[in-house]
Design an enzyme around this catalytic site. Structure first.
Site, mmCIF file in Angstrom:
data_model
loop_
_atom_site.group_PDB
_atom_site.id
_atom_site.type_symbol
_atom_site.label_atom_id
_atom_site.label_comp_id
_atom_site.label_asym_id
_atom_site.label_seq_id
_atom_site.Cartn_x
_atom_site.Cartn_y
_atom_site.Cartn_z
ATOM 1 N N ASN A 9 0.869 -1.179 0.000
ATOM 2 C CA ASN A 9 0.000 0.000 0.000
ATOM 3 C C ASN A 9 0.905 1.229 0.000
ATOM 4 O OD1 ASN A 9 -1.805 2.049 0.532
ATOM 5 N ND2 ASN A 9 -2.268 1.391 2.629
ATOM 6 N N LYS A 11 0.027 4.221 -0.237
ATOM 7 C CA LYS A 11 -0.660 5.387 0.354
ATOM 8 C C LYS A 11 -0.464 6.621 -0.545
ATOM 9 C CE LYS A 11 0.170 3.359 4.835
ATOM 10 N NZ LYS A 11 0.241 3.546 6.261
ATOM 11 N N HIS A 96 -9.369 0.946 5.246
ATOM 12 C CA HIS A 96 -8.065 1.145 5.910
ATOM 13 C C HIS A 96 -8.276 2.086 7.100
ATOM 14 C CE1 HIS A 96 -3.956 2.379 6.672
ATOM 15 N NE2 HIS A 96 -3.558 1.337 5.961
ATOM 16 N N GLU A 98 -6.659 4.465 8.178
ATOM 17 C CA GLU A 98 -6.449 5.900 7.901
ATOM 18 C C GLU A 98 -7.698 6.511 7.270
ATOM 19 O OE1 GLU A 98 -2.770 5.404 5.765
ATOM 20 O OE2 GLU A 98 -1.760 4.905 7.644
ATOM 21 N N GLU A 166 -5.065 -5.165 10.792
ATOM 22 C CA GLU A 166 -4.024 -4.164 10.977
ATOM 23 C C GLU A 166 -4.267 -3.422 12.288
ATOM 24 O OE1 GLU A 166 -2.207 -2.912 6.983
ATOM 25 O OE2 GLU A 166 -4.011 -1.721 7.257
ATOM 26 N N GLY A 172 2.736 2.056 10.674
ATOM 27 C CA GLY A 172 3.670 3.163 10.480
ATOM 28 C C GLY A 172 4.412 3.564 11.744
ATOM 29 N N SER A 211 3.701 -2.394 10.260
ATOM 30 C CA SER A 211 5.168 -2.393 10.371
ATOM 31 C C SER A 211 5.794 -3.737 9.979
ATOM 32 C CB SER A 211 5.593 -1.977 11.786
ATOM 33 O OG SER A 211 5.160 -0.657 12.051
HETATM 34 C C1 PEP Z 1 -0.610 0.006 6.115
HETATM 35 O O1 PEP Z 1 -0.749 1.178 5.918
HETATM 36 O O2 PEP Z 1 -1.469 -0.763 5.683
HETATM 37 C C2 PEP Z 1 0.559 -0.454 6.854
HETATM 38 C C3 PEP Z 1 0.522 -1.649 7.349
HETATM 39 O O3 PEP Z 1 1.612 0.433 6.993
HETATM 40 P P1 PEP Z 1 3.071 0.112 7.595
HETATM 41 O O4 PEP Z 1 3.518 -1.202 6.976
HETATM 42 O O5 PEP Z 1 3.912 1.251 7.195
HETATM 43 O O6 PEP Z 1 2.901 -0.033 9.072
#
Ligand code: PEP
Length: 249
Positions: A9, A11, A96, A98, A166, A172, A211
């Site tokens: 992703n 983003k 997601h 976000e 997640e 992040g 992460s």
């Molecule tokens: C994500 O945005 O779906 C995500 C898992 O980000 P990151 O791997 O940077 O934590």
């Protein structure tokens, strides 16, 4: 046997120069890996078409990060699932954290988007996950169970729908849930799916996201109920993402 899906992703990152990462990813992963697993990049929409061209012949799939629930209409700035499908994309991420946070998307909205995705022939990657406060209050399973039940589209199946767990506090932040916490939650999600769908629960793919990096991917991807990863930051650099694909075996 569930086929692993390793999804990147991007983003709101990437300009045309970033397309070289897709070509590089094709160079750094071998064809067998891309045949064994689904390897997907979800770039910003501005790069969707050129990414599809960059991925041509490589087996790397290209998807989107969101869609509108309606097929068309007066929704300035939005893009429908049919439009994504018309562009040749295969998957769309919905719900997601976000988007749930930045755009106040409820699980009902996420379900409507996932329903639109299925209607357009796309695979919906439906994201769920608890906040740190919810985990610390011992409510992680209650929250995630509610999100799964309210976000999955009616008539979902393993072919059309993927779940991504997640934990919000791991996205992040560099913090990853422990492998045992991940396995417990994935197994719990599968039990929720089983109660909802009765069949399919053993076939549905559940990705972990939060992460994921080259250094922790192998351990996470080896867990019995982890069927792939949704990767943010580490998907922006082809060499890191290729290492995560390799870690899938
Ligand atoms: C994500 O945005 O779906 C995500 C898992 O980000 P990151 O791997 O940077 O934590």
């Amino acid at each position: 046997m569930r086929r692993k899906l390793i999804a990147g992703n991007w983003k709101m990152n990437g300009v045309r120069a970033s397309l070289s990462e897709i070509a590089r990813l094709a160079e750094l992963t071998d064809r067998d890996q891309r045949r064994r697993h689904d390897v997907l990049i979800c770039p910003p929409l501005t790069l969707a078409w050129t990414s599809a061209l960059a991925a041509l012949g490589s087996g790397i799939l290209i998807g989107a990060q969101d869609c509108h629930a309606n097929a068309s209409g007066a929704h300035t700035g939005d893009v429908s699932a049919n439009m994504l499908s018309d562009l040749g994309l295969s998957h769309v991420i919905v719900g997601h954290s976000e988007r749930r946070a930045d755009h106040a998307e409820t699980s009902a909205v996420v379900k409507a988007k996932a329903t639109a995705a299925l209607g357009a022939g796309l695979v919906a990657i439906v994201c769920v996950g608890e906040t740190l406060a919810e985990r610390e209050a011992g409510k992680a399973e209650a929250v995630v169970g509610r999100q799964v039940r309210a976000s999955l589209p009616d008539g979902f199946d393993a072919r059309t729908t993927v779940i991504a767990y997640e934990p919000v506090w791991a996205i992040g932040t560099g913090k990853t849930a422990t492998p045992s916490d991940v396995q417990v939650m994935h197994s719990f999600i599968r039990s929720v799916v089983k109660r909802m769908a009765r069949t399919e629960a053993s076939a549905i793919r559940i990705l972990y996201g939060g992460s994921v990096k080259p250094g922790n991917a192998a351990e996470l991807l080896a867990l019995p109920d982890v069927d792939g990863a949704l990767v943010g930051g580490a998907s922006l650099v082809a060499s890191d993402f290729a290492s995560i694909v390799k870690a899938a075996g």
